[in-house]
Design an enzyme around this catalytic site. Structure first.
Site, PDB file in Angstrom:
ATOM      1  N   ASP A 334     -16.449  -9.721 -14.594  1.00 46.92           N
ATOM      2  CA  ASP A 334     -15.150  -9.144 -14.924  1.00 46.92           C
ATOM      3  C   ASP A 334     -15.122  -8.598 -16.340  1.00 46.92           C
ATOM      4  O   ASP A 334     -15.921  -8.981 -17.191  1.00 46.92           O
ATOM      5  CB  ASP A 334     -14.052 -10.196 -14.758  1.00 46.92           C
ATOM      6  CG  ASP A 334     -14.204 -11.319 -15.755  1.00 46.92           C
ATOM      7  OD1 ASP A 334     -15.348 -11.784 -15.929  1.00 46.92           O
ATOM      8  OD2 ASP A 334     -13.213 -11.728 -16.365  1.00 46.92           O
ATOM      9  N   GLU A 335     -14.180  -7.711 -16.586  1.00 49.19           N
ATOM     10  CA  GLU A 335     -13.858  -7.209 -17.928  1.00 49.19           C
ATOM     11  C   GLU A 335     -15.097  -6.788 -18.723  1.00 49.19           C
ATOM     12  O   GLU A 335     -15.192  -7.049 -19.916  1.00 49.19           O
ATOM     13  CB  GLU A 335     -13.055  -8.262 -18.697  1.00 49.19           C
ATOM     14  CG  GLU A 335     -11.708  -8.533 -18.044  1.00 49.19           C
ATOM     15  CD  GLU A 335     -10.904  -9.606 -18.756  1.00 49.19           C
ATOM     16  OE1 GLU A 335      -9.669  -9.506 -18.728  1.00 49.19           O
ATOM     17  OE2 GLU A 335     -11.486 -10.545 -19.329  1.00 49.19           O
ATOM     18  N   ALA A 336     -16.023  -6.124 -18.041  1.00 49.51           N
ATOM     19  CA  ALA A 336     -17.245  -5.657 -18.712  1.00 49.51           C
ATOM     20  C   ALA A 336     -16.984  -4.287 -19.343  1.00 49.51           C
ATOM     21  O   ALA A 336     -17.659  -3.292 -19.042  1.00 49.51           O
ATOM     22  CB  ALA A 336     -18.399  -5.600 -17.721  1.00 49.51           C
ATOM     23  N   HIS A 337     -16.001  -4.260 -20.232  1.00 47.98           N
ATOM     24  CA  HIS A 337     -15.542  -2.991 -20.792  1.00 47.98           C
ATOM     25  C   HIS A 337     -16.581  -2.336 -21.698  1.00 47.98           C
ATOM     26  O   HIS A 337     -16.517  -1.124 -21.929  1.00 47.98           O
ATOM     27  CB  HIS A 337     -14.244  -3.205 -21.576  1.00 47.98           C
ATOM     28  CG  HIS A 337     -13.155  -3.853 -20.786  1.00 47.98           C
ATOM     29  ND1 HIS A 337     -12.916  -3.553 -19.461  1.00 47.98           N
ATOM     30  CD2 HIS A 337     -12.230  -4.796 -21.126  1.00 47.98           C
ATOM     31  CE1 HIS A 337     -11.895  -4.281 -19.026  1.00 47.98           C
ATOM     32  NE2 HIS A 337     -11.473  -5.041 -20.005  1.00 47.98           N
TER      33      HIS A 337
END
Length: 526
Positions: A334-337
């Site tokens: 998740d949230e691998a921005h």
């Protein structure tokens, strides 16, 4: 903001966790609601069928726990230890006789977790096809006893169990609780207590979030600095910590004794600052960042183009898989921005192969469905669901790929969301989640295009940015965790806030007796 789960392997994984009824049997079940009879016991989760009968059984100093076969010994030992501490009775375990009988000789036919419970003036009988079914029945039996049974010290009787006939089995195969030990660390003893509290409500999966930007919490022998250096920090500079492999085995064994499957999570490719700070060579520039004790997300990333990254993950997953008897390794996702999308997709594909290499199935947050993932994988939906269904695309993508979903929407199931604006702990980025909001939703109707057959179950995560003690964790989890467990266990037709609020209110005295910290929601008549 903060956040947060064909092939033969997939079938084996589901059997390991639980064997729920076929979909047609689930959808046609007609429960007899516990609230339908004025004197009915107030049980959570509500059983499929409950009938009040005449007669009351008294547990006395002469009562025995009878187990005709070895299959029921685990459930019997658990029940004996629970009752001995509060009643003071010896409650010997015998192979024959009358009393509290736990019989796993079969014939129930309601899956691995199904059971029948009968109470008459002559005794208590729990029938199941497996030891796991007996254990779930034991959790119901404890709620038929006075609240003081939850006390850790001897209490005065009487210990009466009212006459009932119960038939019960789960709606979904997976009912999970997740504890974040990366933002703040919790000891083995504290983790065991949280497992015990969850087991009382028929939770059967325990997801342990072992790594994040703020801390790495599991010893990996081939990469020792992960725990020794990366495990030293926590949010706000609070003390860190980590589990030795012996500690982790102890947690796994403790959960197994309660028929709970441990699912370890190593969050990747983002949420990795603790690992990057421990080993400079994991960084694209070869320079290690400083340890992080804040709460921002999305800034860190493994170097997805480096071979060392996959050698590192191979070692970590290999050691974790050896320590973990359950079917899943959770790889985050998740949230691998800070990871480019094309690199993220390649990364998930490579990590999935590593997970398979060590005989496990991949679990991850719903973003993993943006890559091509195999049908033995499980994706956990966590994004809040808006009226426009914004943010639910990965969940629908998972379903289209034949991948089962765990439903853990942040605006319903995240136990770290504040109850109200005045709640001293938690966050509110996904909204305020009072007791009714946490209960009043259906996992099979939440997302357009995701139905009953796409859902493996539900999970209640708790993220610990604002929680430093287990008492604070309990306060945020109760009363919401039991409600989410009921959503996962009980038939959809049984869900009613009006009936549930009176039943969950009856749990309050039990929590008081067991010294459980909980929020006295004004929505519930505690």
């Amino acid at each position: 903001m903060s956040r947060r789960l064909t092939s033969a392997l997939a079938s084996a994984a589901l059997i390991t966790l639980a064997a729920a009824l076929p979909a047609d049997a689930q959808s046609t079940a007609t429960p007899t609601h516990a609230s339908a009879h004025a004197s009915a016991p107030k049980l959570v989760p509500v059983p499929v069928s409950l009938h009040v009968t005449s007669g009351t059984y008294q547990i006395t100093a002469k009562t025995k726990i009878v187990v005709p076969s070895g299959t029921g010994l685990r459930a019997a030992s658990y029940l004996a230890s629970l009752l001995r501490r509060s009643t003071g009775f010896p409650l010997p375990i015998a192979r024959e006789g009358a009393g509290i009988v736990l019989d796993a000789s079969g014939g129930v036919g309601q899956g691995d977790e199904g059971y029948r419970l009968s109470v008459t003036s002559d005794g208590v009988l729990i029938n199941a096809d497996t030891g796991e079914g007996l254990f779930r029945g034991v959790q119901t039996l404890r709620q038929l006893l006075p609240a003081k049974v939850e006390s850790h010290a001897k209490q005065a009787g009487p210990w009466a169990v009212s006459g009932v006939e119960i038939e019960d089995y789960p709606r979904f195969a997976y009912r999970g609780a997740m504890l974040d030990v990366a933002r703040h660390f919790f000891s083995v003893k504290q983790v065991k207590r949280y497992i015990d509290l969850a087991a009382a409500y028929k939770v059967n999966a325990f997801h342990l979030h072992l790594s994040d930007d703020q801390g790495w919490r599991i010893a990996i022998k081939s990469w020792p600095r992960l725990a020794k250096f990366g495990g030293r920090t926590a949010v706000d500079g609070d003390p860190g910590g980590y589990y030795t492999q012996a500690d982790y085995r102890e947690i796994v064994k403790y959960a197994q004794q309660r028929f709970i499957t441990v699912i370890p999570e190593i969050d990747t490719p983002g949420h990795t600052n603790a690992a990057l700070a421990s080993y400079a060579k994991l960084n694209c520039d070869g320079k290690a960042p400083k340890p992080y004790t804040g709460t921002d997300v999305g800034f860190s990333s493994l170097c997805t183009g480096k071979d060392i990254t996959y050698a590192f993950l191979d070692d970590v997953i290999r050691e974790l898989a050896k320590l973990t008897p359950g079917p899943y390794i959770h790889i985050g996702g998740d949230e691998a921005h800070s990871t480019k999308q094309k690199d993220y997709v390649k990364f998930i594909g490579k990590v999935q192969k590593i997970v398979h290499k060590y005989g496990k199935s991949m679990m991850g947050w719903e973003e993993i469905a943006n890559a091509k993932i195999s049908q033995d994988s499980v994706a956990a939906h966590w994004n809040p669901v808006t009226g426009t269904q914004e943010g639910t695309e990965p969940a629908r993508s998972a379903a289209k790929q034949g991948v089962k979903l765990i439903m853990a929407p942040a605006d319903r199931a995240y136990l770290d969301m504040k109850y109200t604006h005045k709640t001293p702990l938690g966050q509110d980025w996904a909204g305020l989640v009072e007791a009714r909001r946490a209960y009043d939703w259906d996992p099979a109707k939440l997302i357009t295009g995701v139905g009953e057959s796409d859902v493996l179950g539900v999970e209640a995560p708790i993220w610990t940015e604002t929680m430093k003690t287990l008492s604070e964790v309990e306060y945020m989890a109760y009363p919401r965790l039991p409600g989410i467990a009921e959503i996962g266990w009980s038939p959809a037709s049984s869900h009613s806030w009006r009936g549930y609020r009176s039943r969950i209110a009856a749990q309050g005295p039990r929590w008081v007796a067991g010294s459980v910290s909980f929020y006295r929601s004004p929505q519930i008549p505690f």
